[in-house]
Design a protein around this motif. Structure first.
Motif, PDB file in Angstrom:
ATOM      1  N   UNK A 165       0.799  -1.222   0.000  1.00  0.00           N
ATOM      2  CA  UNK A 165       0.000   0.000   0.000  1.00  0.00           C
ATOM      3  C   UNK A 165       0.826   1.264   0.000  1.00  0.00           C
ATOM      4  N   UNK A 166       2.141   1.138   0.213  1.00  0.00           N
ATOM      5  CA  UNK A 166       3.055   2.273   0.157  1.00  0.00           C
ATOM      6  C   UNK A 166       4.302   1.829  -0.600  1.00  0.00           C
ATOM      7  N   UNK A 167       4.833   2.655  -1.473  1.00  0.00           N
ATOM      8  CA  UNK A 167       6.046   2.277  -2.210  1.00  0.00           C
ATOM      9  C   UNK A 167       7.265   2.262  -1.285  1.00  0.00           C
ATOM     10  N   UNK A 168       8.192   1.348  -1.555  1.00  0.00           N
ATOM     11  CA  UNK A 168       9.430   1.280  -0.781  1.00  0.00           C
ATOM     12  C   UNK A 168      10.306   2.472  -1.125  1.00  0.00           C
ATOM     13  N   UNK A 169      10.560   3.317  -0.156  1.00  0.00           N
ATOM     14  CA  UNK A 169      11.386   4.501  -0.374  1.00  0.00           C
ATOM     15  C   UNK A 169      12.082   4.862   0.920  1.00  0.00           C
ATOM     16  N   UNK A 170      13.119   5.669   0.805  1.00  0.00           N
ATOM     17  CA  UNK A 170      13.841   6.087   2.005  1.00  0.00           C
ATOM     18  C   UNK A 170      12.950   6.937   2.907  1.00  0.00           C
ATOM     19  N   UNK A 171      12.100   7.775   2.311  1.00  0.00           N
ATOM     20  CA  UNK A 171      11.185   8.608   3.104  1.00  0.00           C
ATOM     21  C   UNK A 171      10.210   7.734   3.893  1.00  0.00           C
ATOM     22  N   UNK A 172       9.693   6.683   3.249  1.00  0.00           N
ATOM     23  CA  UNK A 172       8.775   5.777   3.928  1.00  0.00           C
ATOM     24  C   UNK A 172       9.481   5.015   5.050  1.00  0.00           C
ATOM     25  N   UNK A 173      10.699   4.572   4.775  1.00  0.00           N
ATOM     26  CA  UNK A 173      11.482   3.866   5.785  1.00  0.00           C
ATOM     27  C   UNK A 173      11.748   4.765   6.987  1.00  0.00           C
ATOM     28  N   UNK A 174      12.152   6.012   6.736  1.00  0.00           N
ATOM     29  CA  UNK A 174      12.425   6.947   7.834  1.00  0.00           C
ATOM     30  C   UNK A 174      11.181   7.190   8.672  1.00  0.00           C
ATOM     31  N   UNK A 175      10.025   7.299   8.011  1.00  0.00           N
ATOM     32  CA  UNK A 175       8.779   7.517   8.752  1.00  0.00           C
ATOM     33  C   UNK A 175       8.505   6.342   9.678  1.00  0.00           C
ATOM     34  N   UNK A 176       8.627   5.136   9.163  1.00  0.00           N
ATOM     35  CA  UNK A 176       8.349   3.945   9.968  1.00  0.00           C
ATOM     36  C   UNK A 176       9.318   3.853  11.135  1.00  0.00           C
ATOM     37  N   UNK A 177      10.603   4.015  10.870  1.00  0.00           N
ATOM     38  CA  UNK A 177      11.600   3.911  11.932  1.00  0.00           C
ATOM     39  C   UNK A 177      11.402   4.978  13.008  1.00  0.00           C
TER      40      UNK A 177
END
Length: 295
Positions: A165-177
């Motif tokens: 539901x969300x593309x794999x990206x550094x911004x997405x990773x940073x948000x999750x972490x």
């Protein structure tokens, strides 16, 4: 300062406070309270409650930080119970023992998590009732750090990433972490500072230290999941890859992940220089240790 001895003293204080403040196992309904205590006393590093004590020790006050430390650990344990449920990660092991839904059942585990969540706020309100100038900020800090714009929001984004539901990206990773892991570590350190004699500006610096520390912790966690064993970790190794979770290792690889952890550690230590008049020796040692932990 002997870091290991001081760390063990902090841990021992937390363990004693958990045993005193969490309702006894024979409290009715006893199955619920046994499940709560099963997960609370399954072991673990006690990093978050220790950070509360560390935050308080920077600028100590006579106010007891242990109820705040226990509240944080209760809330953290609730997130672990729910994270392990069949509808989430469906994990069998946590901290080297059976997860709550395996030791009891799914319904009991769900309610045990709910009970620990609500008990955390009950404990803050009741323990600091005579210090409303601290109680209010403590409740707000924990609620914001754990709510829909904190831990729960990070968990939702993590699930969306798993399901495409969300593309794999550094911004997405940073948000999750940041939201799933770092927010609660920052909250823990900040809550300790609030119980102590820190002013709002100092609390903001302490929170920033906690955020960077939390990001490092999660990156190292990603590395360990990819390189360590189930026996060493006390939980099932390799689950991130099996569940196709968005991790730093998956997006950037092991070498880049290790470099990022080193960089964040350096930045976190630099922030400690801004804590004028505080004894940051233990905190600095802890920051360095977390980059090199093995479980």
């Amino acid at each position: 300062m002997d870091f290991a001895q001081q760390h063990e003293r902090f841990r021992a204080r937390v363990e004693d406070a958990l045993d005193r403040l969490v309702p006894p196992a024979d409290t009715r309904p006893d199955r619920l309270h046994k499940a709560m205590r099963h997960s609370i006393f399954a072991g673990g590093k006690r990093l978050r409650p220790v950070l509360v004590l560390v935050g308080h020790a920077l600028y100590p006050s006579k106010l007891d930080p242990l109820p705040a430390a226990v509240a944080v650990e209760c809330l953290h344990t609730y997130t672990l119970i729910h994270d392990d449920l069949p509808c989430m990660d469906n994990s069998d092991l946590r901290r080297g023992v059976a997860t709550c839904h395996k030791a009891f059942d799914e319904v009991t585990a769900l309610l045990a998590g709910d009970a620990l969540l609500t008990f955390a706020f009950e404990l803050l309100a009741s323990s600091y009732v005579n210090h409303p100038e601290r109680a209010g900020p403590l409740v707000l800090e924990l609620a914001k750090g754990s709510g829909s714009r904190g831990v729960i929001g990070g968990q939702m984004e993590d699930i969306l990433s798993e399901r495409g539901g969300r593309p794999a990206s550094n911004a997405q990773l940073d948000y999750i972490h940041q939201h799933k892991t770092a927010e609660l570590l920052a909250t823990s350190l900040a809550m300790g500072a609030i119980v102590g004699n820190s002013n709002p500006d100092t609390v903001s610096i302490v929170r920033a230290i906690g955020l960077k520390l939390g990001l490092t912790f999660q990156i190292v966690d990603d590395i360990l999941d990819a390189t360590s064993s189930t026996v060493a970790l006390g939980k099932t190794a390799g689950r991130d890859a099996a569940l196709e979770k968005l991790t730093h290792v998956r997006l950037h690889g092991l070498d880049a992940s290790r470099r990022r952890a080193r960089q964040l550690t350096s930045e976190t230590l630099e922030l400690c220089d801004r804590l004028d008049g505080a004894n940051t020796d233990f905190l600095r040692h802890l920051i360095a240790e977390l980059e090199h932990r093995v479980k």
